[in-house]
Design a protein around this motif. Structure first.
Motif, mmCIF file in Angstrom:
data_model
loop_
_atom_site.group_PDB
_atom_site.id
_atom_site.type_symbol
_atom_site.label_atom_id
_atom_site.label_comp_id
_atom_site.label_asym_id
_atom_site.label_seq_id
_atom_site.Cartn_x
_atom_site.Cartn_y
_atom_site.Cartn_z
ATOM 1 N N GLY A 72 0.823 -1.200 0.000
ATOM 2 C CA GLY A 72 0.000 0.000 0.000
ATOM 3 C C GLY A 72 0.858 1.252 0.000
ATOM 4 O O GLY A 72 1.832 1.347 0.746
ATOM 5 N N GLY A 73 0.514 2.190 -0.859
ATOM 6 C CA GLY A 73 1.299 3.406 -0.950
ATOM 7 C C GLY A 73 2.135 3.431 -2.215
ATOM 8 O O GLY A 73 1.838 2.741 -3.202
ATOM 9 N N SER A 74 3.198 4.228 -2.188
ATOM 10 C CA SER A 74 4.032 4.427 -3.372
ATOM 11 C C SER A 74 5.498 4.303 -2.991
ATOM 12 O O SER A 74 5.883 4.504 -1.832
ATOM 13 C CB SER A 74 3.779 5.807 -4.000
ATOM 14 N N ILE A 75 6.315 3.981 -4.012
ATOM 15 C CA ILE A 75 7.778 3.904 -3.845
ATOM 16 C C ILE A 75 8.401 4.783 -4.917
ATOM 17 O O ILE A 75 8.253 4.507 -6.110
ATOM 18 C CB ILE A 75 8.298 2.462 -3.985
ATOM 19 N N PHE A 76 9.057 5.856 -4.510
ATOM 20 C CA PHE A 76 9.814 6.688 -5.440
ATOM 21 C C PHE A 76 11.255 6.197 -5.425
ATOM 22 O O PHE A 76 11.892 6.115 -4.369
ATOM 23 C CB PHE A 76 9.744 8.162 -5.036
ATOM 24 N N ILE A 77 11.761 5.871 -6.617
ATOM 25 C CA ILE A 77 13.080 5.224 -6.754
ATOM 26 C C ILE A 77 14.025 6.173 -7.484
ATOM 27 O O ILE A 77 13.681 6.721 -8.543
ATOM 28 C CB ILE A 77 12.959 3.894 -7.511
ATOM 29 N N ILE A 78 15.206 6.354 -6.910
ATOM 30 C CA ILE A 78 16.264 7.183 -7.512
ATOM 31 C C ILE A 78 17.480 6.294 -7.723
ATOM 32 O O ILE A 78 17.909 5.585 -6.804
ATOM 33 C CB ILE A 78 16.644 8.363 -6.599
ATOM 34 N N THR A 79 18.034 6.310 -8.938
ATOM 35 C CA THR A 79 19.320 5.647 -9.198
ATOM 36 C C THR A 79 20.324 6.704 -9.638
ATOM 37 O O THR A 79 20.006 7.575 -10.443
ATOM 38 C CB THR A 79 19.187 4.574 -10.285
ATOM 39 N N LEU A 80 21.526 6.629 -9.078
ATOM 40 C CA LEU A 80 22.593 7.582 -9.378
ATOM 41 C C LEU A 80 23.856 6.810 -9.723
ATOM 42 O O LEU A 80 24.210 5.849 -9.026
ATOM 43 C CB LEU A 80 22.857 8.502 -8.176
ATOM 44 N N PRO A 81 24.568 7.219 -10.786
ATOM 45 C CA PRO A 81 25.826 6.533 -11.118
ATOM 46 C C PRO A 81 26.921 6.882 -10.121
ATOM 47 O O PRO A 81 27.023 8.024 -9.675
ATOM 48 C CB PRO A 81 26.143 7.058 -12.530
ATOM 49 N N ILE A 82 27.715 5.890 -9.774
ATOM 50 C CA ILE A 82 28.820 6.125 -8.838
ATOM 51 C C ILE A 82 29.912 6.934 -9.505
ATOM 52 O O ILE A 82 30.491 7.847 -8.916
ATOM 53 C CB ILE A 82 29.361 4.780 -8.323
ATOM 54 N N VAL A 83 30.196 6.650 -10.781
ATOM 55 C CA VAL A 83 31.191 7.412 -11.556
ATOM 56 C C VAL A 83 30.443 8.209 -12.594
ATOM 57 O O VAL A 83 29.809 7.644 -13.478
ATOM 58 C CB VAL A 83 32.215 6.472 -12.226
ATOM 59 N N GLN A 84 30.515 9.553 -12.520
ATOM 60 C CA GLN A 84 29.814 10.405 -13.472
ATOM 61 C C GLN A 84 30.518 10.376 -14.814
ATOM 62 O O GLN A 84 31.745 10.393 -14.895
ATOM 63 C CB GLN A 84 29.763 11.865 -12.963
ATOM 64 N N GLN A 85 29.727 10.318 -15.908
ATOM 65 C CA GLN A 85 30.294 10.301 -17.257
ATOM 66 C C GLN A 85 30.516 11.744 -17.743
ATOM 67 O O GLN A 85 29.775 12.624 -17.425
ATOM 68 C CB GLN A 85 29.341 9.591 -18.215
#
Length: 664
Positions: free
Chosen positions: A651-664
């Motif tokens: 029940g409810g919502s999940i907001f998911i964030i993915t971030l790269p460890i090494v920026q391109q």
């Protein structure tokens, strides 16, 4: 008599026509003879080329096989090295050896036996048996096992020479065991050469070649081959090291089936006959086609010229030396020069900006070397009047009718207006982000005031207590020190709250610094925890123990997390109090990405709303501006990450964030 001149005139062209026919036939016969000669030469060259190609393929395949076998042996040696190191570190070396030895033997069928010898060369453990693979002395009068152990004490794996046991050629590898620099024993692995070939030589390799392992005297130790295929004299040997000792890996190619030469001769004869008939037919309309082609060429040139003159994209051609050979009107309008002023010029060009001279010359040299990026490159150029403009340049090879490159053709687009618009849009986006942070801080102002009031009240209380002690005269230095230390802690807490608010709301350029996402999450929770308690929401943080740092703007990430957490708290206003829990999870997906999940227990998001959730000016709140989630996604995309929402199974919502460890 009057008809005589007419007959004479009609007969005059005939000798010339006959002479032309004879000359043409002579040329045709010579051409056919030349073609036959060339055909024979072609057959010979193709045969030689086939042999050379087969030899090149053989050498490449042999080197690949040798490298594959060597990598496999070195990989096994590395496993034994690691086992030797682990045996000195573990508290139960016997169980560790049995477990690892069973795993190594199971995954390497070419290994017959794995022994653990102590410093005196006595077997401590062994799989499948503890017996040494060979006993006694060799022809030189030495014990080969002890000699190999002595060589292994130098610190690296040592291989033995090949020997026979029950008509099977095998060899050994010795890996020393050191503990604090002292030799404690040796790991001994026994390889079967036939099994090694069976395991490492793939089926397609055996279908093409016969693989044999020979000793230093040329005696056969092991082989793998296709029995029903006849070998040829095409062979290539390579040193089999490790294990060495003069062993050679010899690969012989099988004779190819079929008679390619006969098929090729028949095909070429058919092609030759067809070419002769085609040439006779082609001469008939050669002149007419040439006239038609010239006319078509003139029409095509006129059409191309009109098209180039109407283009808004600048076109510029350069030869292989870098000299300008062609410019169209659009390019001339960009730079303000005439065609006469540019044609034939070599670098540096008058339209190159002086401040960009070094970079422009480097790009020019890269283009000449064929290193021009396919996606084009941006460069700053100069108009004749001195004004600068930004241009996007696409370079492509200029190929002539013979298929040879004669230079480079560039398409040049003036992107000054576009870049100005992008910069303006970026500035507006940054202002909008600052505004969003101020709105967020305004919404939490009462909570922050309450949070700041606590340390200030404590400071006042400690200060009053110290004054009362001083006035009464009944105090000790230790009592005052303790009160003053507590007062300093509360003052630091208040200062931390004020500094955190100042860092969050101040306007600054996005700044990528190494940051720990756990600290960013803690700071964000510190901002909003008071508001969560006021609404009866419990915030739970789940953060993994080991986590890498990544380059990011912590203030911008705090803005995203605050927005998502505030939305989750507001979504649970009608949720039963015992279920009002907001969970923030941090985990590492793999070596490239970190993941943050903000999980609420609210009513969830309907599918029709989820599709438009991140759209600008769309909001589910009556008082919302519809920019919060859009700004959040923009911030995450600036960091080369992703932001999306999923339904919570509970029940409810999940907001998911993915971030790269090494920026391109």
């Amino acid at each position: 008599m009057k008809d005589a001149p007419l007959l004479h005139q009609n007969a005059l062209p005939r000798p010339a026509s006959l002479n032309w026919s004879q000359w043409y036939l002579s040329i045709l016969k010579g051409a056919v003879g030349l073609l036959l000669i060339l055909l024979i030469a072609l057959l010979w060259l193709l045969r030689q080329n086939d042999i050379d190609e087969q030899r090149s393929t053989l050498i490449a395949d042999v080197l690949w096989l040798e490298q594959s076998v060597r990598f496999h042996l070195e990989g096994n040696s590395e496993q034994l090295r690691q086992l030797a190191l682990d045996l000195t570190r573990t508290t139960d070396p016997d169980a560790l050896f049995i477990l690892r030895a069973r795993h190594i033997l199971k995954n390497n069928s070419e290994l017959l036996q794995l022994l653990w010898l102590d410093a005196a060369a006595k077997a401590v453990h062994g799989m499948p048996t503890r017996s040494l693979p060979r006993h006694g002395k060799d022809a030189s009068g030495q014990d080969p096992v002890n000699r190999s152990i002595e060589l292994a004490q130098l610190g690296k794996p040592t291989y033995s020479d090949a020997y026979w046991v029950d008509d099977v050629a095998q060899f050994e590898v010795y890996v020393p065991i050191f503990d604090e620099g002292e030799h404690r024993g040796t790991l001994l692995a026994v390889y079967s050469l036939p099994r090694l070939l069976k395991q490492q030589v793939p089926w397609w390799f055996a279908a093409k070649y016969q693989v044999r392992v020979l000793d230093a005297n040329g005696n056969l130790l092991a082989s793998k081959s296709k029995i029903d295929a006849a070998s040829t004299t095409l062979s290539y040997p390579v040193i089999f090291d490790p294990p060495g000792f003069g062993m050679v890996l010899q690969v012989t190619a099988y004779r190819a089936a079929g008679n390619l030469a006969q098929t090729l001769i028949a095909a070429l004869i058919v092609v030759l006959a067809a070419a002769v008939f085609w040439s006779l037919w082609a001469v008939r309309g050669l002149i007419q086609r040439r006239i038609d082609a010239e006319q078509a060429l003139r029409s095509e040139y006129a059409f191309r010229k009109a098209m180039e003159d109407s283009l808004m994209v600048g076109m510029r051609a350069r030869d292989m030396e870098g000299r300008v050979s062609y410019v169209n009107p659009a390019f001339l309008q960009m730079v303000g020069f005439s065609a006469d002023e540019l044609i034939g010029l070599a670098p540096p060009m008058p339209y190159w900006a002086p401040e960009e001279m070094e970079r422009t010359l480097q790009l020019h040299n890269d283009v000449r070397e064929g290193k021009a990026p396919h996606e084009g490159f941006e460069i700053r150029l100069m108009h004749k009047n001195g004004s600068r403009f930004d241009a996007l340049v696409y370079e492509a090879p200029l190929i002539d009718a013979d298929g040879e490159q004669t230079g480079w053709m560039a398409s040049i687009i003036d992107v000054t207006a576009r870049k100005h618009a992008e910069e303006l849009a970026q500035q507006q986006q940054e202002k909008l982000q600052v505004t969003a942070r101020l709105v967020t801080m305004g919404e939490m102002a009462s909570t922050l005031a309450h949070e700041l009031n606590q340390p200030l009240a404590a400071i006042t209380s400690y200060n009053t207590g110290c004054l009362n002690k001083l006035e009464s005269g009944n105090f000790s230095a230790e009592q005052l020190k303790e009160a003053l230390e507590k007062l300093a802690v509360q003052a630091q807490r208040a200062g931390h709250i004020i500094r955190r608010v100042h860092d969050f709301v101040r306007k600054s350029e996005p700044k990528r610094v190494p940051c720990d996402l756990a600290e960013v999450i803690d700071d964000s929770i510190g901002f909003i925890e008071g508001a969560a308690k006021a609404r009866g929401v419990r915030i739970v943080r789940e953060i993994q123990g080991m986590r890498p740092e990544l380059l990011a703007d912590p203030v911008m990430l705090e803005q995203v997390l605050l927005n998502l957490m505030r939305n989750g708290i507001e979504a649970m206003r009608h949720t039963p109090s015992e279920q009002r829990r907001l969970t923030v999870k941090l985990s590492q997906l793999d070596r490239q990405q970190m993941e943050i999940r903000v999980v609420d227990r609210g009513p969830g998001i309907p599918p029709e709303v989820e599709e438009k959730l991140f759209t600008p000016l769309f909001s589910t709140k009556a008082e919302g501006m519809g920019m919060g989630l859009n700004i959040c996604r923009s911030i995450i995309e600036v960091h080369h990450g992703r932001l999306w929402v999923e339904a919570n199974p509970d029940g409810g919502s999940i907001f998911i964030i993915t971030l790269p460890i090494v920026q391109q």
